[in-house]
Write a protein that holds these residues in place. Structure first.
Motif, short mmCIF file in Angstrom:
data_model
loop_
_atom_site.label_atom_id
_atom_site.label_comp_id
_atom_site.label_asym_id
_atom_site.label_seq_id
_atom_site.Cartn_x
_atom_site.Cartn_y
_atom_site.Cartn_z
N SER A 62 3.72 5.23 5.19
CA SER A 62 3.41 4.64 3.88
C SER A 62 3.13 5.76 2.88
O SER A 62 3.58 5.70 1.72
N ALA A 63 2.39 6.78 3.31
CA ALA A 63 2.07 7.90 2.41
C ALA A 63 3.36 8.58 1.93
O ALA A 63 3.49 8.94 0.75
N HIS B 151 0.10 2.04 -2.08
CA HIS B 151 -0.19 1.76 -0.68
C HIS B 151 -1.56 1.10 -0.55
O HIS B 151 -2.56 1.66 -0.98
N LEU B 152 -1.59 -0.08 0.05
CA LEU B 152 -2.87 -0.73 0.34
C LEU B 152 -2.96 -0.97 1.85
O LEU B 152 -2.20 -1.78 2.38
N SER B 153 -3.84 -0.24 2.51
CA SER B 153 -4.04 -0.46 3.94
C SER B 153 -5.16 -1.49 4.10
O SER B 153 -6.30 -1.25 3.68
N ALA B 154 -4.83 -2.63 4.69
CA ALA B 154 -5.86 -3.67 4.89
C ALA B 154 -7.00 -3.12 5.73
O ALA B 154 -8.18 -3.37 5.44
N MET C 187 4.65 -1.99 -7.37
CA MET C 187 5.31 -2.36 -6.12
C MET C 187 4.34 -1.97 -5.00
O MET C 187 3.99 -0.79 -4.88
N PHE C 188 3.89 -2.94 -4.21
CA PHE C 188 2.84 -2.68 -3.23
C PHE C 188 3.36 -2.64 -1.80
O PHE C 188 4.16 -3.50 -1.40
N LEU C 189 2.84 -1.66 -1.06
CA LEU C 189 3.05 -1.62 0.38
C LEU C 189 1.77 -2.10 1.01
O LEU C 189 0.74 -1.40 0.94
N ILE C 190 1.78 -3.27 1.59
CA ILE C 190 0.57 -3.79 2.23
C ILE C 190 0.67 -3.53 3.73
O ILE C 190 1.47 -4.12 4.44
N ASP C 191 -0.17 -2.59 4.18
CA ASP C 191 -0.07 -2.02 5.53
C ASP C 191 -1.09 -2.68 6.46
O ASP C 191 -2.27 -2.74 6.14
N GLY C 192 -0.60 -3.21 7.58
CA GLY C 192 -1.49 -3.79 8.58
C GLY C 192 -1.88 -5.24 8.31
O GLY C 192 -2.88 -5.72 8.82
N PHE C 193 -1.07 -5.93 7.58
CA PHE C 193 -1.33 -7.32 7.21
C PHE C 193 0.00 -7.99 6.91
O PHE C 193 0.88 -7.35 6.30
N PRO C 194 0.23 -9.29 7.26
CA PRO C 194 -0.65 -10.22 7.94
C PRO C 194 -0.57 -10.04 9.46
O PRO C 194 0.49 -9.86 10.02
N ARG C 195 -1.72 -10.12 10.11
CA ARG C 195 -1.81 -9.80 11.54
C ARG C 195 -1.76 -11.01 12.44
O ARG C 195 -1.61 -10.87 13.65
#
Ligand code: UDP
Ligand code: MG
Length: 194
Positions: A23-24, A34-37, A86-94
């Motif tokens: 993501s980085a 980048h948004l890491s849940a 533009m968002f990268l949502i990392d680790g979601f939805p789990r």
């Protein structure tokens, strides 16, 4: 009037699959936000709010925090960054509950694009977490929690990935390779759709 909706890409894969690392790199090349849940939950935990203890308990047991907590953190972070992004949502939805509540609360507010699925065998995941544990200081980077996280991933997160895949909304990335090779595959596939 047309309302600007944030574009959303989800990033999923097992613990240690390289979601944060890649993501980085994507932020650098493509100007994603980048948004890491997981990071947002860890930040919330450190604030000593009323949810802090609950979050720590759940993270340590490798389970999944109730959706309304995670989604409200994600939504606030998106608003703070600007809805034209533009968002990268990392680790979601789990899990299914994460997904259902997301659709209910956010479905109309965002423009969903694709899910990146970082495929990686379990042995590689375990080895990477073992190495990361030496420096991460994370309360869930230990053998006992890792077993639970893998179980949660296999039982709850994989079906979500399969669902997106069945709708052809899933970009498969072979994530068991060196960082630059994985990133090359990402750029190749992303350049086709952006
Ligand atoms: N977590 C959660 N909901 C989320 C994201 C994370 O409950 O939407 C919790 C869960 O307990 C997970 C932990 O936070 O095991 C760490 O998540 P993170 O994504 O940081 O771990 P990674 O998969 O990147 O190693
Ligand atoms: Mg991560």
């Amino acid at each position: 009037m047309d309302q600007v909706k944030p574009k959303v890409f989800f990033v999923l894969g097992g613990p240690g699959a390289g979601k944060g690392t890649q993501s980085a790199k994507m932020v650098e090349k493509y100007h994603f936000v980048h948004l890491s849940a997981g990071d947002l939950l860890r930040e919330e935990r450190s604030k000593k709010t009323q949810n802090a203890e609950l979050i720590e308990e759940i993270i340590k047991s490798g389970q999944i925090v109730p959706s309304h907590i995670t989604i409200s953190l994600l939504e606030s972070a998106m608003q703070a960054k600007g809805l034209d992004k533009m968002f990268l949502i990392d680790g979601f939805p789990r899990n299914q509950e994460n997904f259902d509540v997301w659709i209910k609360l956010m479905g109309d507010k965002v423009e969903f694009k694709k899910l990146f699925y970082f495929e990686c065998d379990e042995e590689t995941l375990k080895n990477r977490i073992k190495i990361r544990a030496q420096e991460s200081g994370r309360s869930d980077d230990n053998d006992e929690t890792l077993v639970k996280r893998l179980k949660t991933y296999n039982e709850s997160t994989r079906p979500i990935i399969q669902y997106f895949d069945s709708l052809s909304q899933c970009i498969h990335i072979k994530a068991d390779k060196p960082i630059d090779e994985v990133f090359q595959e990402i750029t190749k596939k992303l350049d086709e759709i952006l």
